[in-house]
Design a protein around this motif. Structure first.
Motif, mmCIF file in Angstrom:
data_model
loop_
_atom_site.group_PDB
_atom_site.id
_atom_site.type_symbol
_atom_site.label_atom_id
_atom_site.label_comp_id
_atom_site.label_asym_id
_atom_site.label_seq_id
_atom_site.Cartn_x
_atom_site.Cartn_y
_atom_site.Cartn_z
ATOM 1 N N GLU A 143 -0.464 -4.882 -4.515
ATOM 2 C CA GLU A 143 -1.350 -4.192 -3.571
ATOM 3 C C GLU A 143 -2.564 -3.601 -4.283
ATOM 4 O O GLU A 143 -3.681 -3.641 -3.765
ATOM 5 N N GLN A 144 -2.356 -3.042 -5.473
ATOM 6 C CA GLN A 144 -3.474 -2.491 -6.237
ATOM 7 C C GLN A 144 -4.454 -3.592 -6.637
ATOM 8 O O GLN A 144 -5.672 -3.413 -6.527
ATOM 9 N N GLN A 145 -3.919 -4.730 -7.112
ATOM 10 C CA GLN A 145 -4.781 -5.839 -7.502
ATOM 11 C C GLN A 145 -5.568 -6.361 -6.307
ATOM 12 O O GLN A 145 -6.754 -6.690 -6.425
ATOM 13 N N LEU A 146 -4.901 -6.447 -5.158
ATOM 14 C CA LEU A 146 -5.581 -6.937 -3.958
ATOM 15 C C LEU A 146 -6.709 -5.993 -3.549
ATOM 16 O O LEU A 146 -7.803 -6.435 -3.188
ATOM 17 N N ALA A 147 -6.461 -4.691 -3.638
ATOM 18 C CA ALA A 147 -7.496 -3.713 -3.285
ATOM 19 C C ALA A 147 -8.701 -3.848 -4.217
ATOM 20 O O ALA A 147 -9.854 -3.812 -3.785
ATOM 21 N N ALA B 194 -13.458 -8.159 7.261
ATOM 22 C CA ALA B 194 -12.532 -8.633 6.206
ATOM 23 C C ALA B 194 -11.817 -7.468 5.557
ATOM 24 O O ALA B 194 -10.623 -7.529 5.271
ATOM 25 N N LEU B 195 -12.534 -6.375 5.312
ATOM 26 C CA LEU B 195 -11.911 -5.208 4.690
ATOM 27 C C LEU B 195 -10.881 -4.575 5.611
ATOM 28 O O LEU B 195 -9.826 -4.144 5.179
ATOM 29 N N ARG B 196 -11.175 -4.523 6.913
ATOM 30 C CA ARG B 196 -10.218 -3.941 7.852
ATOM 31 C C ARG B 196 -8.932 -4.738 7.910
ATOM 32 O O ARG B 196 -7.856 -4.200 8.135
ATOM 33 N N ASN B 197 -9.013 -6.049 7.722
ATOM 34 C CA ASN B 197 -7.816 -6.895 7.785
ATOM 35 C C ASN B 197 -6.795 -6.515 6.741
ATOM 36 O O ASN B 197 -5.613 -6.752 6.875
ATOM 37 N N VAL B 198 -7.196 -5.963 5.655
ATOM 38 C CA VAL B 198 -6.261 -5.554 4.596
ATOM 39 C C VAL B 198 -6.182 -4.051 4.450
ATOM 40 O O VAL B 198 -5.641 -3.530 3.500
ATOM 41 N N GLY B 199 -6.742 -3.301 5.392
ATOM 42 C CA GLY B 199 -6.625 -1.846 5.383
ATOM 43 C C GLY B 199 -7.388 -1.165 4.283
ATOM 44 O O GLY B 199 -7.008 -0.095 3.847
ATOM 45 N N LEU B 200 -8.496 -1.775 3.793
ATOM 46 C CA LEU B 200 -9.208 -1.192 2.653
ATOM 47 C C LEU B 200 -10.657 -0.866 2.995
ATOM 48 O O LEU B 200 -11.528 -0.894 2.145
ATOM 49 N N GLU B 201 -10.943 -0.584 4.265
ATOM 50 C CA GLU B 201 -12.313 -0.313 4.667
ATOM 51 C C GLU B 201 -12.855 0.930 3.993
ATOM 52 O O GLU B 201 -14.020 1.033 3.666
ATOM 53 N N GLU B 202 -11.928 1.912 3.764
ATOM 54 C CA GLU B 202 -12.369 3.164 3.154
ATOM 55 C C GLU B 202 -12.928 2.940 1.755
ATOM 56 O O GLU B 202 -13.882 3.581 1.333
ATOM 57 N N LYS C 159 14.163 -1.653 -7.174
ATOM 58 C CA LYS C 159 13.136 -0.855 -7.834
ATOM 59 C C LYS C 159 12.074 -1.745 -8.470
ATOM 60 O O LYS C 159 10.865 -1.483 -8.362
ATOM 61 N N GLN C 160 12.510 -2.819 -9.132
ATOM 62 C CA GLN C 160 11.557 -3.744 -9.750
ATOM 63 C C GLN C 160 10.681 -4.422 -8.701
ATOM 64 O O GLN C 160 9.471 -4.579 -8.889
ATOM 65 N N LEU C 161 11.295 -4.810 -7.571
ATOM 66 C CA LEU C 161 10.521 -5.450 -6.505
ATOM 67 C C LEU C 161 9.480 -4.489 -5.929
ATOM 68 O O LEU C 161 8.347 -4.885 -5.642
ATOM 69 N N ALA C 162 9.880 -3.229 -5.757
ATOM 70 C CA ALA C 162 8.944 -2.235 -5.225
ATOM 71 C C ALA C 162 7.767 -2.037 -6.177
ATOM 72 O O ALA C 162 6.613 -1.926 -5.748
ATOM 73 N N GLU C 163 8.052 -1.999 -7.483
ATOM 74 C CA GLU C 163 6.980 -1.842 -8.473
ATOM 75 C C GLU C 163 6.049 -3.052 -8.468
ATOM 76 O O GLU C 163 4.820 -2.903 -8.554
ATOM 77 N N GLN C 164 6.614 -4.263 -8.372
ATOM 78 C CA GLN C 164 5.785 -5.467 -8.325
ATOM 79 C C GLN C 164 4.902 -5.484 -7.080
ATOM 80 O O GLN C 164 3.723 -5.837 -7.141
ATOM 81 N N LEU C 165 5.481 -5.103 -5.944
ATOM 82 C CA LEU C 165 4.701 -5.081 -4.704
ATOM 83 C C LEU C 165 3.563 -4.073 -4.791
ATOM 84 O O LEU C 165 2.433 -4.350 -4.357
#
Length: 468
Positions: free
Chosen positions: A273-277, A346-354, A263-269
């Motif tokens: 992901e939010q920070q990367l976006a 670059a945005l498509r590479n991380v799935g954040l084009e939207e 659970k902790q690992l899932a929360e960290q991941l």
């Protein structure tokens, strides 16, 4: 919090089991086996808080008596490997009152009697946090005449004309036709188990709050990354409460520890992901917006610096100048489009084009304003190309940041996979231990069955000798 538990098993003569003894134990009753003369007295057993017999539509009224019902089952099931009863063991939600627990089990039992079963059920609660119910159901259907139906029936195979298929003539001169056996009812089909388990969850969820509802499906089928605990039972919890080592309690403690880690690992991941976006959105949009603004500033300054004498140019010279302006503007627009294409890649590479589409719309407006030239303006081509080169460099820097953030995420994912693999190894080890324990229990049961048969044979021989 309500938990889901619904195990289904079969009691049979092959395992040396007695429906009379089982019913007496679960109901806390005193019953006599007419077949062997043995008496099972559990009338002093504690923890039995409720018992009831529910009959199907065609069952004789006398089957409402527990001893009569199960002695009738023994009488019809004569084979040494006969299946005597099907048992449902279910955990009762502690959130329910006693009346609600009884009504919930009664609602579930009603579904079984509608299918043609006679059901003997009892609630157990020793006030140890483990209220549960034992539900014993008969294995045979009952005909409209109140008689036990056969478990299976012979069905003749037919040819394309609807005629029976002849095979041979036996030694007695009788014709034999091709046939097969079919179960009288469908209670032994695998899909029935799924339906019964789902029905118990539905009966409980009718009275549970939405946040406390239970699900008969496994964590894997629900898409939940969590390892299920094993059933501890009263004996294991009692041992642990006395401060003694209990294998089942220890296994569950390890499972809960691994689940907390997952659970902790899932929360960290998720946080990463939010920070990367946010990083991609902030850095990518800022770099391109800055580049577009620099180009617009260059064009504006150059426009203001144009000498007023340019108004006196000849018509032919004005035409040549306009063509130069259009060519330069086209080059600047091409560079801007290339830079924008790199940013989108670059945005498509991380799935954040939207997430960048809104910023992209604003950038297009700035681009349109920056490239719109008046007939008298004379842009500085070198400055425009320099600004475009700077924009491309900013985009490259942004891509490096994206790659670095992606590398960090991959490292975290690899660490999570390592820990999950370790959890799977622990799970496999636990399953092997469970299999070994089950094999030992089967061996002990077989030994007990052998001793019981020997004792029964001795008792029968003694009775026979006395009769002589």
């Amino acid at each position: 919090m309500a938990i889901y538990h619904c195990s289904i098993k079969i009691g049979s003569r092959a395992n040396g089991q007695s429906a009379i003894a089982a019913a007496a134990y679960r109901a806390g009753d005193n019953l006599k086996d007419k077949e062997t003369g043995l008496v099972s007295d559990y009338s002093r057993k504690g923890g039995v808080v409720f018992s009831e017999i529910s009959l199907c539509q065609n069952a004789p009224a006398e089957y409402a008596d527990r001893a009569t019902l199960w002695n009738a089952v023994h009488e019809i099931e004569k084979a040494k490997n006969s299946q005597l009863w099907r048992e449902f063991e279910v955990a009762l939600p502690q959130e329910f009152s006693r009346a609600e627990q009884i009504d919930t089990v009664r609602g579930f039992v009603k579904g079984l009697t509608k299918q043609g079963m006679c059901v003997d059920w009892s609630l157990h609660d020793k006030e140890d946090g483990n209220p549960h119910a034992h539900i014993m159901a008969t294995m045979r259907s009952i005909t409209e005449g109140g008689k036990w139906a056969p478990k299976s029936r012979k069905v003749y195979d037919l040819d394309e004309n609807g005629e029976r298929i002849f095979q041979k003539v036996d030694k007695s001169g009788r014709k034999q036709y091709k046939n097969h056996k079919e179960d009288y009812n469908d209670w032994n089909k695998k899909e029935r188990v799924e339906e019964w388990r789902a029905a118990w969850a539905a009966c409980c969820n009718e009275r549970l709050a939405e946040r406390d509802r239970i699900d008969h499906r496994s964590y894997k089928r629900q898409g939940i990354e969590q390892e299920p605990t094993i059933h501890e039972g009263y004996a294991a919890r009692k041992i642990a409460a006395e401060g003694k080592p209990s294998e089942r309690v220890r296994i569950n403690e390890e499972i809960r520890e691994r689940n907390n880690m997952l659970k902790q690992l899932a929360e960290q991941l998720h946080h990463i992901e939010q920070q990367l976006a946010e990083l991609i959105k902030e850095k990518g949009s800022a770099a391109i917006n800055a580049g577009k603004q620099r180009i617009a500033d260059l064009l504006a300054r150059r426009s203001r610096a144009v000498d007023s004498d340019d108004r006196g140019l000849a018509d032919g010279e004005r035409t040549t100048e306009s063509r130069t302006e259009r060519t330069t503007a086209t080059e600047a627009d091409r560079l801007i489009r290339e830079s924008e294409a790199e940013r989108r890649a670059a945005l498509r590479n991380v799935g954040l084009e939207e997430s960048g589409r809104t910023a992209q719309g604003n950038e297009k407006k700035a681009e349109h304003s920056a490239t719109r030239l008046q007939p008298t303006e004379q842009p500085d081509t070198a400055a425009i190309f320099g600004a475009a080169d700077s924009l491309i460099q900013d985009t490259d820097t942004n891509q490096e940041a994206v790659r670095a953030a992606t590398a960090d995420t991959d490292s975290t994912i690899r660490q999570s996979e390592t820990k999950v693999t370790s959890a799977a190894a622990h799970r496999q080890e636990r399953e092997l231990a469970e299999q070994r324990r089950a094999a030992e229990e089967r061996r002990r049961a077989e030994e007990a069955e052998r001793k019981a048969r020997a004792a029964s044979e001795r008792a029968r021989k003694t009775s026979y000798d006395r009769g002589r």
